[in-house]
Write an enzyme that holds these catalytic residues in place. Structure first.
Site, PDB file in Angstrom:
ATOM      1  N   TYR A  84       0.830  -1.194   0.000  1.00 56.21           N
ATOM      2  CA  TYR A  84       0.000   0.000   0.000  1.00 56.21           C
ATOM      3  C   TYR A  84       0.870   1.251   0.000  1.00 56.21           C
ATOM      4  O   TYR A  84       1.516   1.587   0.996  1.00 56.21           O
ATOM      5  CB  TYR A  84      -0.934   0.012   1.203  1.00 56.21           C
ATOM      6  CG  TYR A  84      -1.824  -1.202   1.314  1.00 56.21           C
ATOM      7  CD1 TYR A  84      -2.308  -1.850   0.169  1.00 56.21           C
ATOM      8  CD2 TYR A  84      -2.180  -1.725   2.545  1.00 56.21           C
ATOM      9  CE1 TYR A  84      -3.125  -2.968   0.263  1.00 56.21           C
ATOM     10  CE2 TYR A  84      -3.001  -2.840   2.649  1.00 56.21           C
ATOM     11  CZ  TYR A  84      -3.460  -3.460   1.512  1.00 56.21           C
ATOM     12  OH  TYR A  84      -4.258  -4.569   1.605  1.00 56.21           O
ATOM     13  N   HIS A 148       0.544 -11.905   1.100  1.00 53.39           N
ATOM     14  CA  HIS A 148      -0.333 -11.002   0.364  1.00 53.39           C
ATOM     15  C   HIS A 148      -0.523 -11.459  -1.082  1.00 53.39           C
ATOM     16  O   HIS A 148       0.413 -11.449  -1.871  1.00 53.39           O
ATOM     17  CB  HIS A 148       0.273  -9.588   0.385  1.00 53.39           C
ATOM     18  CG  HIS A 148      -0.693  -8.512   0.048  1.00 53.39           C
ATOM     19  ND1 HIS A 148      -0.379  -7.182   0.122  1.00 53.39           N
ATOM     20  CD2 HIS A 148      -1.988  -8.552  -0.363  1.00 53.39           C
ATOM     21  CE1 HIS A 148      -1.415  -6.452  -0.224  1.00 53.39           C
ATOM     22  NE2 HIS A 148      -2.407  -7.256  -0.531  1.00 53.39           N
TER      23      HIS A 148
END
Length: 340
Positions: A84, A148
């Site tokens: 992110y 992830h």
């Protein structure tokens, strides 16, 4: 070093100088156990992807205020990733959390995905990624670490190399719980076939919503049978279940988008924001420990907590679900084709 005890959502942060507490708590946030980890998560968790300016330019004071508002309202599990903002989210969290008692919140990040194209699930990178993430966020331990988006790589590496490296980090006290995230249900089951006795939880996104309940339908029963924790993210399904303009990168088919617009209009005709119904629905399932939603705007976070304190409109929910029936659980391909 002994691992910290399970935190409570009633927050006292004597070291948090410069942050003025909210004048009142809108509610006592419900908490649920994350599998058999001994960790209790709030029904609503704070997703910090927006702090990485993933979706829009952000204001620093607003972004920090969003974190502090979440904590004040009992939304005290924070989910982030080095992906992110390519590290920006973790750096921003490190600044926002300065001076706040580490025992008053739960912190989780991810590893393995570092950009749109860059994935590295090697054992060497596991240790490096943990070290860098903890440094950015100013902590010496994590409550949760997730792999992830594993659907983007050849899956055998996950159980042959990555999970063993995470288990080592867990044994060393760097992290309390481990798991993985992905989108395709087939990918979840393939990985779980190999690691379900070694991990603590999984995170699914955009698949426990008003339109798509595949996570609860197809996977949660398996997780419950093994006492594994279930975390849901994306209750608004990338703005699909809001009144906002749909992003161009949204991958859902046109018939799904059309149904969402019809559902939003029905809600509006009844004086309800579809986002409220979406959040209430996603957060009320007792078999899902927590639902993650994120915003860099403190007003949004406060609004979400207020919505959760209100009763869900069952008649409206049934009508909206009827609109979505023809497109229920329709999603998209994500990652390598063979992992879908």
């Amino acid at each position: 070093r002994s691992l910290p005890k399970t935190r409570r959502t009633s927050l006292r942060r004597p070291g948090n100088q410069g942050h003025r507490r909210s004048s009142r708590l809108i509610q006592n946030m419900e908490t649920r156990p994350l599998g058999n980890t001994g960790i209790d998560l709030p029904a609503l968790s704070f997703g910090a992807s927006s702090l990485g300016a993933e979706f829009r330019s952000i204001d620093l004071n607003e972004a920090f205020g969003a974190v502090h508002t979440a904590l004040d309202l009992g939304v005290n599990f924070i989910d982030t990733s080095p992906f992110y903002g390519r590290g920006m989210s973790e750096v921003m969290l490190g600044q926002a959390l300065k001076g706040i008692d580490r025992e008053s919140y739960l912190l989780g990040t991810k590893l393995g995905r570092y950009s749109l194209e860059h994935f590295d699930f090697s054992a060497k990178r596991v240790d490096e990624s943990l070290h860098v993430s903890m440094h950015r966020m100013g902590t010496d331990h994590l409550d949760l670490i997730l792999l992830h988006d594993v659907e983007f790589v050849k899956l055998p590496q996950i159980w042959e190399e990555t999970i063993p490296a995470l288990l080592k980090a867990k044994a060393e006290g760097k992290v309390r719980a481990i798991g993985f995230s992905c989108y395709p249900m087939a990918c979840f089951n393939t990985v779980l076939d190999q690691v379900e006795d070694d991990i603590d939880c999984v995170l699914s996104y955009n698949q426990y919503t008003l339109q798509n309940t595949a996570f609860a339908d197809d996977l949660v029963p398996r997780l419950k049978s093994k006492n594994l924790g279930a975390i849901n993210a994306g209750p608004f399904s990338a703005r699909l279940l809001t009144n906002a303009e749909l992003p161009k990168w949204l991958k859902e088919p046109e018939e799904v988008k059309a149904a969402a617009r019809a559902a939003a209009k029905l809600c509006d005709d009844n004086g309800v924001d579809i986002a409220q119904l979406a959040l209430q629905f996603s957060c009320e399932n007792p078999d899902i420990a927590s639902t993650v939603a994120g915003s860099a705007n403190p007003k949004n976070v406060a609004k979400w907590a207020k919505w959760l304190a209100e009763p869900i409109d069952r008649d409206l929910l049934a009508a909206v679900q009827k609109i979505f029936e023809p497109v229920k659980n329709i999603g998209h391909v994500e990652g390598l084709p063979e992992n879908n």
